[in-house]
Design an enzyme around this catalytic site. Structure first.
Site, PDB file in Angstrom:
ATOM      1  N   VAL A  80     -63.379  60.948 -68.072  1.00  0.00           N
ATOM      2  CA  VAL A  80     -63.770  62.261 -67.560  1.00  0.00           C
ATOM      3  C   VAL A  80     -65.216  62.537 -67.970  1.00  0.00           C
ATOM      4  CG1 VAL A  80     -63.324  64.755 -67.626  1.00  0.00           C
ATOM      5  CG2 VAL A  80     -61.409  63.151 -67.714  1.00  0.00           C
ATOM      6  N   ALA A 125     -68.575  63.404 -72.124  1.00  0.00           N
ATOM      7  CA  ALA A 125     -67.594  62.584 -71.423  1.00  0.00           C
ATOM      8  C   ALA A 125     -66.560  62.096 -72.434  1.00  0.00           C
ATOM      9  CB  ALA A 125     -68.277  61.400 -70.758  1.00  0.00           C
ATOM     10  N   LYS A 126     -65.470  61.596 -71.956  1.00  0.00           N
ATOM     11  CA  LYS A 126     -64.453  61.018 -72.836  1.00  0.00           C
ATOM     12  C   LYS A 126     -63.540  60.148 -71.999  1.00  0.00           C
ATOM     13  CE  LYS A 126     -63.065  61.419 -77.240  1.00  0.00           C
ATOM     14  NZ  LYS A 126     -63.840  61.772 -78.448  1.00  0.00           N
ATOM     15  N   GLY A 127     -62.898  59.181 -72.660  1.00  0.00           N
ATOM     16  CA  GLY A 127     -61.965  58.309 -71.944  1.00  0.00           C
ATOM     17  C   GLY A 127     -60.740  58.036 -72.784  1.00  0.00           C
TER      18      GLY A 127
END
Ligand code: NAD
Length: 436
Positions: A80, A125-127
């Site tokens: 995201v 952001a991050k995943g």
């Protein structure tokens, strides 16, 4: 709703609908409540505040891999990008069985706030992958990491979005990610991830940077409330990359780490645990359970331990209202992302317990990740002393700016950090304007 969303790869602007569809007080709801608290302080910039409530881009990927026994398993992965107004996306990748799109959305949003609060030239952001990595062999872990990297390869890159380690991911996983991305583009792009091994363009000091940041901001906060670190009692939840290093640094500064809790249990020792010995035990046994030289804490006992400093450094949502009411600490250092629920924040505030919020407290990791990215671009590497000195300066400076904002507006540090950060994000948004 969520099932529908899964049918599409790219989901934009659905954040609020989605979060309501989840129907529970999850981390995205916590984040939205934090945004609501800051909007009244944003003046004319409040016009742009809706930007903060919507991830820019959310990618859901299917990650199929062949297992060692020849069967095929599918894992669900996410990346995201919450906001890219101030620069490329930046944020870790988490491997955990409870990872959801909603959680990754919240974590990406906190990265937007964190990067802006510290003044790093990044968006948020991050995943994550919904998986228990302990159940995979090393080869399976590598195949899953490589396939995930390939799938999210359409939105990551040194100038687009730069992943890093988070819960259950480490330098080896970053090495596989860097290699996979590089193979796909036909070159070597070290700057696509940070937290890599040092021989692959990683930075000295990165492994300990987040724990070090918790210590640096904690030391600054302690000084301001007249709390001496020497002899102060510390309780730590999570004894991994963040909690373990923070515990080590507080112990080295003369504090006593009296309690530690992780996913295997809780332990207590009134005159202070031997942190080095405990680290060796955790390395060997993958948790604090079974550590001989301490009492065992049952159930909720960890949250009522007599201490001056509490460091939640595991997962989000751990500090509930009930736990906040029983807390003995004078200050909470948020090593984890989102460990305190909004209701608990209010209780801590009323009780005069200082909370150093995640967006500044655990920003040491992303700050040294920034140094790593800069070093990779220039192919010129700094000494560990240089890195630690720059880290202390940047985090110390950011802490002072947030402390002064809190003082001026008479608000808790979290709201102040959000004010500083959201002003920067929304000013960038306003200056860039809308396209088309
Ligand atoms: P890690 O995988 O190294 O360690 C996680 C720790 O949490 C382990 O000790 C584990 O036992 C514990 N834990 C897991 N579930 C638990 C539970 N239910 N109850 C108690 N303890 C539990 O992860 P990490 O990198 O140390 O990350 C910890 C937190 O810090 C996360 O919130 C992460 O997002 C945040 N964080 C990490 C970094 C980083 O650079 N690694 C940077 C900023 C923030």
């Amino acid at each position: 709703m969520r099932e529908n969303l899964k049918q599409h790869d790219l989901v934009s602007g659905q954040a609020q609908t989605l979060s309501f569809a989840t129907g529970h007080e999850g981390p995205w709801q916590t984040y939205l409540a934090q945004v609501d608290r800051v909007v009244p302080y944003l003046g004319p910039l409040a016009r742009w505040a809706e930007t903060l409530r919507r991830p820019k881009r959310a990618l859901i990927v299917d990650v199929p891999i062949e297992m060692d026994d020849g069967s095929v398993r599918h894992f669900e992965g996410f990346r995201v990008q919450h906001n890219l107004s101030r620069g490329p996306g930046k944020g870790g990748v988490r491997y955990h069985p409870d990872v959801t799109l909603e959680e990754v959305m919240a974590l990406s949003a906190w990265m937007t706030v964190k990067n802006a609060a510290v003044g790093l030239p990044y968006g948020g952001a991050k995943g994550g992958i919904r998986v228990d990595p302990a159940q995979l062999s090393r080869k399976e872990l590598e195949r899953m990491t490589r396939r995930y990297t390939s799938e999210i390869g359409i939105i990551i890159g040194p100038q687009q979005d730069i992943p890093a380690p988070d819960v259950n991911t480490n330098p080896q996983i970053m090495a596989w990610m860097m290699d996979t991305y590089s193979m796909n583009i036909g070159g070597t792009a070290t700057g696509v991830v940070t937290g890599k091994p040092v021989q692959l363009g990683g930075s000295l000091g990165r492994v300990k940077a987040t724990g070090r940041g918790v210590f640096v901001t904690g030391r600054e906060a302690a000084r301001r409330i007249g709390l001496k670190l020497e002899g102060a009692r510390v309780a730590v939840q999570g004894f991994g990359n963040v909690g373990g290093v923070a515990a080590e640094l507080f112990a080295a500064a003369g504090a006593k780490v009296v309690a530690v809790q992780d996913h295997t249990g809780g332990i207590y020792k009134a005159d202070g645990l031997d942190v080095a010995r405990l680290s060796a035990h955790v390395q060997a046994r993958h948790g604090v359970a079974g550590y001989a030289d301490a009492e065992v804490l049952q159930g909720e006992e960890f949250w009522g331990v007599d201490c001056e400093i509490l460091i939640p450094a595991a997962l989000e949502g751990q500090l509930t209202q009930a736990r906040a009411r029983g807390l003995k600490a004078r200050m909470v250092l948020e090593g984890a992302n989102g460990p305190t629920l909004p209701g608990a924040d209010d209780v801590l505030n009323e009780r005069g317990i200082l909370v150093v919020p995640d967006v500044i407290c655990n920003a040491g990791g992303v700050t040294v990740s920034y140094f790593e990215w800069v070093q990779d671009f220039s192919s010129f590497f700094w000494s560990e002393d240089e890195i630690n000195a720059r880290l202390d300066k940047i985090l110390g400076g950011a802490f002072v700016a947030i402390w002064e904002t809190a003082d001026r507006l008479k608000v808790p540090l979290r709201t102040a950090a959000f004010v500083v950060a959201c002003e920067r994000v929304l000013e960038a948004r306003a200056e860039r304007g809308l396209y088309p």
